[in-house]
Motif scaffolding. Structure first.
Motif, PDB file in Angstrom:
ATOM      1  N   LEU A   1      -9.353  10.841 -14.517  1.00 51.96           N
ATOM      2  CA  LEU A   1      -9.427  10.175 -13.219  1.00 51.96           C
ATOM      3  C   LEU A   1      -8.222  10.532 -12.352  1.00 51.96           C
ATOM      4  N   PHE A   2      -7.042  10.624 -12.983  1.00 49.51           N
ATOM      5  CA  PHE A   2      -5.832  10.970 -12.239  1.00 49.51           C
ATOM      6  C   PHE A   2      -5.901  12.402 -11.713  1.00 49.51           C
ATOM      7  N   VAL A   3      -6.377  13.311 -12.542  1.00 50.07           N
ATOM      8  CA  VAL A   3      -6.499  14.709 -12.115  1.00 50.07           C
ATOM      9  C   VAL A   3      -7.516  14.833 -10.983  1.00 50.07           C
ATOM     10  N   GLN A   4      -8.593  14.065 -11.076  1.00 51.25           N
ATOM     11  CA  GLN A   4      -9.588  14.101 -10.005  1.00 51.25           C
ATOM     12  C   GLN A   4      -8.996  13.547  -8.704  1.00 51.25           C
ATOM     13  N   ALA A   5      -8.132  12.550  -8.827  1.00 53.74           N
ATOM     14  CA  ALA A   5      -7.457  12.022  -7.638  1.00 53.74           C
ATOM     15  C   ALA A   5      -6.548  13.075  -7.020  1.00 53.74           C
ATOM     16  N   LEU A   6      -5.896  13.884  -7.869  1.00 56.20           N
ATOM     17  CA  LEU A   6      -5.075  14.980  -7.349  1.00 56.20           C
ATOM     18  C   LEU A   6      -5.936  16.016  -6.621  1.00 56.20           C
ATOM     19  N   ASN A   7      -7.129  16.286  -7.152  1.00 54.11           N
ATOM     20  CA  ASN A   7      -8.057  17.180  -6.453  1.00 54.11           C
ATOM     21  C   ASN A   7      -8.388  16.637  -5.068  1.00 54.11           C
ATOM     22  N   GLY A   8      -8.555  15.307  -5.010  1.00 50.23           N
ATOM     23  CA  GLY A   8      -8.825  14.678  -3.725  1.00 50.23           C
ATOM     24  C   GLY A   8      -7.669  14.853  -2.760  1.00 50.23           C
ATOM     25  N   LEU A   9      -6.426  14.748  -3.267  1.00 52.16           N
ATOM     26  CA  LEU A   9      -5.260  14.929  -2.407  1.00 52.16           C
ATOM     27  C   LEU A   9      -5.189  16.353  -1.861  1.00 52.16           C
ATOM     28  N   ALA A  10      -5.512  17.344  -2.694  1.00 52.85           N
ATOM     29  CA  ALA A  10      -5.508  18.733  -2.232  1.00 52.85           C
ATOM     30  C   ALA A  10      -6.559  18.945  -1.148  1.00 52.85           C
ATOM     31  N   SER A  11      -7.743  18.379  -1.351  1.00 52.04           N
ATOM     32  CA  SER A  11      -8.795  18.495  -0.335  1.00 52.04           C
ATOM     33  C   SER A  11      -8.403  17.766   0.943  1.00 52.04           C
ATOM     34  N   ALA A  12      -7.706  16.625   0.781  1.00 51.02           N
ATOM     35  CA  ALA A  12      -7.282  15.861   1.949  1.00 51.02           C
ATOM     36  C   ALA A  12      -6.297  16.649   2.797  1.00 51.02           C
ATOM     37  N   SER A  13      -5.380  17.369   2.166  1.00 53.82           N
ATOM     38  CA  SER A  13      -4.418  18.164   2.923  1.00 53.82           C
ATOM     39  C   SER A  13      -5.112  19.245   3.732  1.00 53.82           C
ATOM     40  N   SER A  14      -6.072  19.930   3.114  1.00 53.78           N
ATOM     41  CA  SER A  14      -6.812  20.976   3.830  1.00 53.78           C
ATOM     42  C   SER A  14      -7.593  20.382   4.990  1.00 53.78           C
ATOM     43  N   LEU A  15      -8.224  19.252   4.746  1.00 50.63           N
ATOM     44  CA  LEU A  15      -9.010  18.607   5.789  1.00 50.63           C
ATOM     45  C   LEU A  15      -8.116  18.096   6.914  1.00 50.63           C
ATOM     46  N   PHE A  16      -6.929  17.617   6.564  1.00 53.53           N
ATOM     47  CA  PHE A  16      -6.023  17.112   7.590  1.00 53.53           C
ATOM     48  C   PHE A  16      -5.560  18.217   8.532  1.00 53.53           C
ATOM     49  N   LEU A  17      -5.285  19.401   8.000  1.00 51.19           N
ATOM     50  CA  LEU A  17      -4.828  20.498   8.847  1.00 51.19           C
ATOM     51  C   LEU A  17      -5.851  20.813   9.933  1.00 51.19           C
ATOM     52  N   VAL A  18      -7.128  20.791   9.570  1.00 54.07           N
ATOM     53  CA  VAL A  18      -8.175  21.057  10.558  1.00 54.07           C
ATOM     54  C   VAL A  18      -8.303  19.878  11.514  1.00 54.07           C
ATOM     55  N   ALA A  19      -8.338  18.669  10.970  1.00 54.07           N
ATOM     56  CA  ALA A  19      -8.554  17.484  11.800  1.00 54.07           C
ATOM     57  C   ALA A  19      -7.384  17.221  12.735  1.00 54.07           C
ATOM     58  N   ALA A  20      -6.166  17.580  12.325  1.00 50.38           N
ATOM     59  CA  ALA A  20      -5.010  17.353  13.189  1.00 50.38           C
ATOM     60  C   ALA A  20      -5.137  18.157  14.476  1.00 50.38           C
ATOM     61  N   GLY A  21      -5.545  19.415  14.356  1.00 47.29           N
ATOM     62  CA  GLY A  21      -5.749  20.228  15.549  1.00 47.29           C
ATOM     63  C   GLY A  21      -6.858  19.697  16.425  1.00 47.29           C
ATOM     64  N   LEU A  22      -7.954  19.279  15.806  1.00 45.91           N
ATOM     65  CA  LEU A  22      -9.065  18.731  16.578  1.00 45.91           C
ATOM     66  C   LEU A  22      -8.667  17.429  17.250  1.00 45.91           C
ATOM     67  N   SER A  23      -7.850  16.623  16.582  1.00 52.31           N
ATOM     68  CA  SER A  23      -7.408  15.357  17.160  1.00 52.31           C
ATOM     69  C   SER A  23      -6.544  15.586  18.398  1.00 52.31           C
ATOM     70  N   LEU A  24      -5.682  16.593  18.341  1.00 55.08           N
ATOM     71  CA  LEU A  24      -4.863  16.916  19.511  1.00 55.08           C
ATOM     72  C   LEU A  24      -5.736  17.332  20.692  1.00 55.08           C
TER      73      LEU A  24
END
Length: 645
Positions: A6-29
């Motif tokens: 479960l912890f490793v899967q949560a880390l996978n989620g964090l990695a996906s969140a970082s990638s998604l944030f980079l795209v969403a941050a630009g779109l938000s601006l």
């Protein structure tokens, strides 16, 4: 599942969140400053992946050799790799600036929805440009030097590169926070997010600011794409997959809020990771496959958040834009001359089967055009007079199609009865959705309709026993006299003509005037005693019913249906039709539907790069007819008449 997994899967989620944030941050601006619903943002993410692939594949050895003298072999390879990642982001940023200067800057005075149309046209152009330059094959890039291995975490192997991605999210957030809070550029961006109209009064050139923000947003999208290269191959479907998730993150976090986008990316990515970790469980003897929720988890989150916090988790209510255009003239049915024109058009359509005996495809295309016209007219009913922008109107089109098919194949209902019942089913499905949707406005209303549409799509896509799942339903042919294509064409023509006329009459009724009043000024409408929410709800349900009729006609014309008829692309097609013809004219959606469908059909049969040609044609139409084809022609006609009197 144990705690380690479960912890490793949560880390996978964090990695996906970082990638998604980079795209969403630009779109938000971009979203916050320009108020542009930038459908092309996912295309810049895709370009970031492809540009990074080309740079790493061809320039990495040369850059690494140049750096090896100073840094040494291994260090030079790693440094060269990530320098090229940054170069890919810069390239996409420059391309974004060119797009803003050459295209968007020319239509700033046009309605904002036409800017959306322009960005959708750019999606088509960029997609075929990518196909032409890099080809249709998936391109798998090399792993990042020095980060290609894995580490042990609680007895589980976890990729080192994913740990790097986890660190990138907070790092980019910190840099953006410093830029927005500690620099003059950041002050201007925050001011534009709160009230962009006041910038000009303060002596700031908004054009330069818009260009800089658009370039920065595209560069962030390109960086997000480049950093994904070691994780997944570059392919042509990345644009549409990415833009949906990015929109959800921006809206959930709050438009223009970078920190909100970060929190929303974390929330959505971790929920999806949790669904994968839980898998299939049994509750009271019923098996629930939580892993299937990953297809719709972000839209469930968005729907829940918007119903509780209409401006997102960390967003604020948008300031109202100051109107700078002339007052819109009241909707009016045509006079004697226009009625004569419509009679001639009707006569030509009636006679079409008599002159197409040697060209059966012309009759099929005629049916498609009629169905597209009804679908566009139903969407225009709530977009134009009511001012409610729906990004999920295809859901009711698809529900009507599935209802007609299931009524005929499962319930043994006749085709004629199914055509009458399918619109009612669509209206019933729309009723609870509309109850929530009409309590929002603007972009948040549009995104909530998208969320509900994706939930409906997910149900049809995964309910194998009832809807056929991803395979859809086949053998949906009309029975009896409707098996003759000419007869079915005439029935379609009669139903579409009657439906369009009914929609036009409703717009001239008290309901139509109430819808327009609720669009123009909610406060004044409520002061006059109108129940705005009820009026908009009723308009939403009526529009859904007519969209369901279009879907039922579509199902019987094609003989089969699939979940694609409920997808985002179908909803976008409807938006394009309405905006291409003109939102503020009665004939606009009909003109737009015929133009878009005919262009799409003719180009798809004449060139492999039909999307680019279609997108370029749409861009040209937007630049030449900024109010839509019918709207611009109508304005020109009024100007000529005014000059002659």
């Amino acid at each position: 599942m144990d705690a380690a997994s479960l912890f490793v899967q949560a880390l996978n989620g964090l990695a996906s969140a970082s990638s998604l944030f980079l795209v969403a941050a630009g779109l938000s601006l971009i979203f916050g400053v320009t108020r542009i619903v930038n459908f092309a943002h996912g295309s810049f993410f895709m370009l970031g992946v492809y540009v990074a692939y080309s740079l790493v594949s061809h320039a990495a050895p040369m850059v690494s050799s140049a750096l090896s003298v100073v840094l040494g072999g291994a260090a030079s390879q790693t440094t060269a790799y990530f320098l090229l990642m940054l170069c890919a982001a810069l390239v996409t940023g420059v391309l974004g600036a060119l797009v803003e200067v050459l295209v968007l800057r020319r239509i700033y005075k046009a309605p904002e929805l036409f800017q959306l149309l322009a960005t959708f046209a750019l999606v088509l152009v960029i997609q075929d440009g990518t196909l032409m330059f890099w080809g249709a094959e998936d391109l798998l890039g090399p792993r990042a030097p020095g980060l290609s291995g894995a580490v042990d975490i609680l007895g589980r192997r976890f990729p080192t590169y994913d740990l790097f991605l986890i660190a990138m999210g907070p790092l980019v957030l910190g840099v953006l926070w410093w830029c927005l809070q500690r620099t003059r550029f950041g002050v201007l961006v925050r001011a534009a997010t709160q009230d962009r109209e006041i910038l000009g009064a303060l002596g700031v050139n908004p054009r330069h600011l818009f260009t800089a923000v658009f370039a920065l947003g595209c560069a962030l999208a390109g960086l997000g794409g480049a950093l994904q290269l070691p994780r997944e191959p570059a392919h042509l479907g990345l644009d549409m997959v990415t833009i949906g998730d990015a929109f959800v993150v921006v809206v959930v976090g709050g438009m223009g809020s970078i920190s909100g986008a970060f929190v929303a990316a974390l929330l959505i990515a971790e929920i999806k990771a949790l669904c994968i970790a839980v898998g299939t469980v049994e509750i009271l003897g019923v098996s629930l496959a939580f892993s299937k929720l990953t297809l719709v988890a972000e839209f469930l989150v968005m729907a829940a958040v918007l119903m509780v916090r209409p401006w997102g988790l960390m967003g604020q209510a948008q300031s109202a834009l100051r109107a700078n255009s002339e007052q819109e003239s009241p909707l009016a049915l045509g006079g004697v001359r226009s009625q004569q024109v419509w009679l001639c058009v009707g006569a030509a359509l009636l006679a079409l089967p008599l002159f197409t005996a040697d060209s059966p495809y012309t009759l099929v295309l005629g049916i498609d055009l009629l169905i597209a016209a009804l679908f566009a007219a139903s969407l225009h009913f709530i977009m134009g007079p009511a001012g409610m922008h729906s990004f999920g109107h295809a859901a009711y089109f698809g529900v009507g199609a599935y209802a007609a098919a299931l009524l005929v194949l499962r319930a043994g209902v006749s085709s004629e009865a199914a055509l009458l019942l399918a619109p009612l089913v669509s209206a019933l499905v729309a009723a609870p959705i509309a109850w929530f949707a009409v309590r929002l406005s603007g972009v948040y209303l549009a995104m909530l309709t998208l969320a509900f549409a994706q939930i409906v799509w997910s149900i049809c896509f995964q309910w194998d026993d009832f809807t056929g799942g991803s395979n859809g339903i086949t053998g949906v042919w009309p029975g009896g006299w409707l098996q003759d294509k000419a007869m079915y064409y005439w029935l379609t023509l009669a139903l579409v003509a009657a439906s369009v006329l009914a929609l036009r009459r409703v717009l001239m009724s008290p309901l139509g005037y109430a819808l327009r009043a609720s669009r123009d000024s909610v406060g004044r409408a409520e002061a006059m005693g109108l129940d705005v929410a009820h009026v908009q709800w009723l308009g939403f349900v009526v529009a859904a019913g007519f969209a369901g009729l279009a879907g039922a006609l579509f199902a019987f014309s094609k003989g089969s249906i699939s979940p694609d008829v409920l997808g985002v692309s179908k909803s976008v097609d409807g938006l394009v039709m309405v905006m291409l013809g003109g939102v503020h004219t009665l004939v606009g959606p009909l003109v737009g539907a015929v133009t878009f469908t005919a262009l799409q059909d003719s180009l798809a049969r004449s060139t492999d790069y039909w999307r680019a040609v279609l997108g370029a044609s749409m861009l040209l139409l937007v630049l030449v007819f900024p109010q839509g084809i019918a709207g611009s022609v109508q304005a020109l006609w009024w100007r000529v008449r005014g000059a002659s009197t």
